[in-house]
Write an enzyme that holds these catalytic residues in place. Structure first.
Site, mmCIF file in Angstrom:
data_model
loop_
_atom_site.group_PDB
_atom_site.id
_atom_site.type_symbol
_atom_site.label_atom_id
_atom_site.label_comp_id
_atom_site.label_asym_id
_atom_site.label_seq_id
_atom_site.Cartn_x
_atom_site.Cartn_y
_atom_site.Cartn_z
ATOM 1 N N HIS A 9 54.069 -35.598 40.305
ATOM 2 C CA HIS A 9 55.397 -35.879 40.842
ATOM 3 C C HIS A 9 56.380 -34.810 40.344
ATOM 4 C CE1 HIS A 9 58.979 -37.624 42.121
ATOM 5 N NE2 HIS A 9 58.915 -38.829 41.604
ATOM 6 N N ASN A 35 52.364 -24.527 44.536
ATOM 7 C CA ASN A 35 51.381 -24.011 45.488
ATOM 8 C C ASN A 35 50.987 -22.592 45.094
ATOM 9 O OD1 ASN A 35 51.253 -26.242 47.191
ATOM 10 N ND2 ASN A 35 52.774 -25.466 48.623
ATOM 11 N N HIS A 89 47.015 -32.643 50.804
ATOM 12 C CA HIS A 89 46.324 -32.217 49.568
ATOM 13 C C HIS A 89 45.185 -33.179 49.204
ATOM 14 C CE1 HIS A 89 49.349 -29.109 48.408
ATOM 15 N NE2 HIS A 89 50.165 -29.891 49.046
ATOM 16 N N TYR A 110 56.885 -38.729 46.096
ATOM 17 C CA TYR A 110 55.626 -38.778 45.343
ATOM 18 C C TYR A 110 55.333 -40.168 44.764
ATOM 19 C CZ TYR A 110 55.087 -33.804 46.138
ATOM 20 O OH TYR A 110 54.919 -32.586 46.750
HETATM 21 FE FE1 HDE Z 1 53.966 -32.123 48.311
HETATM 22 N N1 HDE Z 1 53.243 -33.993 48.545
HETATM 23 N N2 HDE Z 1 55.505 -32.567 49.538
HETATM 24 N N3 HDE Z 1 54.613 -30.199 48.242
HETATM 25 N N4 HDE Z 1 52.438 -31.636 47.142
HETATM 26 C C1 HDE Z 1 52.117 -34.483 48.001
HETATM 27 O O1 HDE Z 1 51.929 -36.559 46.933
HETATM 28 C C2 HDE Z 1 55.882 -33.804 49.885
HETATM 29 C C3 HDE Z 1 55.702 -29.685 48.868
HETATM 30 C C4 HDE Z 1 52.232 -30.462 46.502
HETATM 31 O O2 HDE Z 1 47.045 -32.490 43.426
HETATM 32 C C5 HDE Z 1 51.965 -35.966 48.199
HETATM 33 O O3 HDE Z 1 50.458 -37.490 45.519
HETATM 34 C C6 HDE Z 1 57.121 -33.773 50.615
HETATM 35 C C7 HDE Z 1 56.016 -28.382 48.366
HETATM 36 C C8 HDE Z 1 50.975 -30.497 45.787
HETATM 37 O O4 HDE Z 1 47.708 -34.564 43.584
HETATM 38 C C9 HDE Z 1 53.257 -36.356 48.926
HETATM 39 C C10 HDE Z 1 57.458 -32.444 50.693
HETATM 40 C C11 HDE Z 1 55.062 -28.126 47.419
HETATM 41 C C12 HDE Z 1 50.447 -31.762 46.027
HETATM 42 C C13 HDE Z 1 53.955 -35.026 49.071
HETATM 43 C C14 HDE Z 1 56.439 -31.696 50.014
HETATM 44 C C15 HDE Z 1 54.198 -29.268 47.358
HETATM 45 C C16 HDE Z 1 51.387 -32.452 46.871
HETATM 46 C C17 HDE Z 1 50.676 -36.384 48.834
HETATM 47 C C18 HDE Z 1 58.667 -31.832 51.363
HETATM 48 C C19 HDE Z 1 54.896 -26.848 46.581
HETATM 49 C C20 HDE Z 1 49.122 -32.309 45.526
HETATM 50 C C21 HDE Z 1 49.838 -36.998 47.733
HETATM 51 C C22 HDE Z 1 59.896 -32.445 51.051
HETATM 52 C C23 HDE Z 1 56.008 -26.649 45.671
HETATM 53 C C24 HDE Z 1 49.241 -32.903 44.162
HETATM 54 C C25 HDE Z 1 50.717 -37.055 46.600
HETATM 55 C C26 HDE Z 1 47.879 -33.357 43.674
HETATM 56 C C27 HDE Z 1 51.233 -33.771 47.299
HETATM 57 C C28 HDE Z 1 55.169 -34.939 49.635
HETATM 58 C C29 HDE Z 1 56.455 -30.281 49.952
HETATM 59 C C30 HDE Z 1 53.065 -29.304 46.469
HETATM 60 C C31 HDE Z 1 53.097 -37.084 50.225
HETATM 61 C C32 HDE Z 1 57.837 -34.971 51.174
HETATM 62 C C33 HDE Z 1 57.189 -27.490 48.777
HETATM 63 C C34 HDE Z 1 50.357 -29.384 44.969
HETATM 64 O O5 HDE Z 1 54.035 -37.212 48.166
#
Ligand code: HDE
Length: 726
Positions: free
Chosen positions: A349, A158, A85, A372
């Site tokens: 988060h 999402n 992202h 997060y």
């Molecule tokens: Fe994320 N995801 N994600 N994700 N995610 C990040 O956090 C993660 C997942 C989502 O505009 C990271 O700050 C894991 C689902 C959005 O700043 C990180 C898993 C959904 C955003 C991270 C998921 C999301 C992130 C990278 C599986 C939809 C952007 C930078 C266990 C419900 C937020 C950050 C923004 C961002 C980890 C799966 C949505 C790495 C480990 C499912 C919208 O922490």
């Protein structure tokens, strides 16, 4: 005027006319009011062009602390981009609930319709780097930070309601597979490559989400025109401690609309900031994007009533089974002041919850709860990122956490622990009672296991439900997307494995995809027997769900739609005027597009301002095209390759086209709409003699038909587009 009032006045007038606001801003900045340029220590800088040297032609002096400070700070301007992202665009706004939700949740921001809760929303693509293009085929992040009086609540969702994988353990593998390949860092921001499809084809649980990612949902027309989803099942908890399961939805007021794939690819080069610009411009113009918050609420006794597991993030609850209740609305009405300080430094988060909202045991959500904060610590340089202005809670917060990199607040006193007898202890009392966050006391007494629940086993029923629910053109687009992506996969065995998997969703879909890929017919049996191929054909009581299709979506308005009016000298401005006025009254934004900037002389010798050119703002930047009357103008356009390409391309991308008078002949000369009695879908032709077009009723009818065609967004069922060379 105080500085603050001035800033307010600028922002207000900006909404009306950005150019005028800029003028006012410049006029207001006399040398008396402008602060002097200083170093970070506040020392005034006498000269911002020349470094300190030993003589005008001599070497620079190390002593020049002004130069050193400037360059050192510059050297450290970049922070690591988000690991996923990375590319995002954001805006401020507010949320208000329609009526109290106290029956289900005690969350304070969901109680009182009179309360407006400030929000900051960041939209993003997942795979691309910070500087990648907006319109790539990808999932879009939809992250909302509510600054509530009980603390910040982040709904980090999402634009697709399910996810690729079921367990956080597979997240790094998924992301490594989709990101540019590690040996050569290609391709950027694209899933169309071997490693992604290798992984996807070996992980049948990805199938449902793949159907969404290959649909037009993954190439939205605008960030303002996409849905949002919390994805996981969460819990609402009310003041009596009763819990209901809940799924969150964001429903866009403007409907759900998408680009054509060819258009999306071209836009990536023509305007890599297409979505960012669209969001920014809409807010600057006062066209504030709006979504309704929807919830699907499931009482605890229905937890196992669906034939799929509510804890499985690869499953959605069809709206026919549990209707979406619209409980409030969110309006985005202010652009960020500074991209870095806000859009880049915001830290979301899913674990930032407030009393009344709690987690379920979805194993993907559980893994996110760790990730997060961890990633912010490295991205934002330490544990104090919650103190950055964009992340700071609006309610008071205080505790005994201390120090760390970049600490801003100055904690007073001797005591940084609890219990204590040295401090007064008043401020930091711990209320064991109901005021604090209470986790729902779900009973859990299981053995430790590292295993997937068998209730997560069926990976195809909902993929099939999604495919069956699409309109005919939507299905065609899915076929084309699979063909495109898999044609970029170099290893035939991966292509084959993928179509074998697709045969479990729909035989015909798999066959159509395979046809274009130089591989064997799909063979469903080839995959059967491998882990994850247990089918539960009885699992869904419904075969189709209307809410899964984007067809017929939206409020029928053409607000903020961009209309290109193509013209050259000799255009009939009198006939054009009422049509243009009707479009603008309906909220559309008309731009005059010509071969060069400056003015165009109408047939009656009026000078018409040109906004953009065929080359600097091509057809992919517009939603519809208007070809006005005027013999000379139509002739000149027909002789201009860029103009011809503009029209053909808009036609191929199924956009609404309106041609009037000689504009109709122009269109016909391009092989489009030759037969006025059977115009292609979305093409409005009015061959009415030019003189009659001053006639208000004729113009009104044309405008009315054109508005109706634009309101349908794209005419995906338009025939004959494959033969159009654009
Ligand atoms: Fe994320 N995801 N994600 N994700 N995610 C990040 O956090 C993660 C997942 C989502 O505009 C990271 O700050 C894991 C689902 C959005 O700043 C990180 C898993 C959904 C955003 C991270 C998921 C999301 C992130 C990278 C599986 C939809 C952007 C930078 C266990 C419900 C937020 C950050 C923004 C961002 C980890 C799966 C949505 C790495 C480990 C499912 C919208 O922490």
């Amino acid at each position: 005027m105080t500085q603050q009032n001035k800033a307010g006045a600028n922002r207000r007038s900006k909404v009306g006319d950005p150019a005028q606001a800029k003028q006012e801003q410049l006029a207001a900045s006399t040398t008396d009011t402008v602060a002097p340029l200083t170093t970070n220590q506040g020392l005034q800088i006498p000269d911002n062009h020349n470094s300190l040297k030993a003589g005008v032609r001599g070497p620079s002096l190390l002593e020049d602390f002004i130069l050193r400070e400037k360059i050192t700070h510059f050297d450290h301007e970049r922070i690591p981009e988000r690991v996923v992202h990375a590319r995002g665009s954001a805006a401020h706004g507010y949320f208000e609930v329609y009526k109290s939700m106290s029956q289900f949740t005690c969350a304070s921001f969901l109680q009182d319709p009179a309360v407006r809760t400030p929000v900051f929303v960041r939209f993003s693509t997942v795979a691309g780097s910070r500087g990648s293009a907006d319109t790539v085929r990808d999932v879009r992040g939809f992250a909302v930070k509510f600054y509530t009086q009980q603390g910040n609540y982040d709904l980090v969702g999402n634009n697709i309601p399910v996810f690729f994988i079921q367990d956080a353990m597979k997240f790094p593998d998924l992301i490594h597979a989709v990101k540019p390949e590690p040996h050569n860092e290609m391709p950027q921001a694209a899933s169309a490559h071997d490693t992604f499809w290798d992984f996807a084809s070996l992980m049948p649980e990805t199938t449902h989400m793949l159907m969404w990612a290959m649909s037009d949902r993954a190439i939205p027309r605008s960030l303002r025109m996409m849905e949002g989803f919390g994805v996981h099942t969460f819990r609402f908890v009310n003041a009596r401690g009763e819990s209901h399961f809940v799924k969150f939805h964001w429903k866009p007021k403007l409907g759900i609309h998408s680009l054509a794939w060819d258009e999306a690819q071209k836009l990536a080069g023509k305007d890599a900031d297409f979505h960012r610009r669209d969001l920014w411009d809409a807010i600057e113009a006062g066209n504030f994007p709006e979504w309704e918050l929807g919830v699907q609420i499931v009482p605890p006794e229905k937890e196992h009533a669906f034939g799929f597991d509510l804890l499985d993030p690869t499953k959605l609850i069809p709206e026919e089974m549990v209707p979406v209740q619209r409980i409030g609305r969110m309006v985005l009405n202010r652009n960020p002041d500074n991209f870095f300080a806000e859009t880049e430094q915001v830290a979301f988060h899913p674990g930032h919850v407030v009393p009344g909202i709690d987690f379920s045991n979805d194993p993907l959500l559980q893994g996110r709860l760790f990730s997060y904060t961890d990633t912010q610590i490295s991205r934002l340089g330490g544990a104090n990122f919650h103190e950055l202005p964009i992340n700071k809670a609006v309610c008071p917060f205080h505790n005994f956490q201390r120090d760390g990199m970049h600490r801003q607040s100055i904690a007073r006193g001797q005591v940084a622990y609890e219990p204590n007898s040295l401090g007064e202890g008043k401020e930091f009392r711990v209320d064991g009672g109901s005021a604090g966050f209470q986790s729902f006391p779900e009973e859990i007494d299981p053995p430790k296991v590292r295993r997937r629940s068998p209730s997560f086993d069926d990976h195809f029923t909902q993929a099939r439900l999604f495919f069956n629910s699409q309109s005919v053109p939507e299905k065609e687009h899915i076929v084309a997307a699979f063909r495109f992506e898999l044609s970029k996969v170099e290893l035939p065995a991966v292509r084959q494995r993928m179509v074998d998997n697709l045969a479990h969703v729909d035989e015909k879909l798999a066959r159509r995809v395979a046809e274009a890929l130089g591989i064997n017919e799909p063979d469903a049996k080839a995959a059967a027997g491998r882990a994850g191929f247990r089918e539960r054909r009885d699992a869904m009581p419904i075969d189709e769900s209307r809410a899964l299709s984007m067809a017929e979506s939206g409020d029928g308005s053409i607000k903020t739609r961009k209309i290109a009016i193509l013209m050259a000298d000799g255009v009939d401005s009198a006939a054009l005027k009422p049509i243009r006025e009707a479009l603008e009254q309906a909220g559309a934004q008309c731009k005059v597009v010509a071969a060069r900037l400056g003015t165009v002389a109408s047939a009656s010798k009026r000078q018409l301002e040109v906004d953009v050119t065929f080359v600097n703002t091509p057809s992919v930047a517009f939603d519809a095209v208007l070809l006005p009357a005027g013999a000379e103008s139509a002739k000149a356009l027909a002789a201009n390759g860029d103009a011809v390409h503009f029209v053909l391309e808009a036609f191929k991308h199924c956009k609404a086209i309106c041609a009037v008078g000689e504009g109709v002949q122009l269109l016909a000369s391009l092989g489009v709409g030759n037969d006025p009695k059977a115009a292609p879908a979305g093409v409005v032709v009015a061959a009415t003699p030019v003189t009659n077009l001053g006639d208000a009723s004729a113009a009104t009818q044309i405008a009315h038909d054109f508005v109706a065609a634009i309101a349908r967004h794209r005419h995906w069922d338009r025939s004959g587009i494959d033969a159009v060379p654009a």
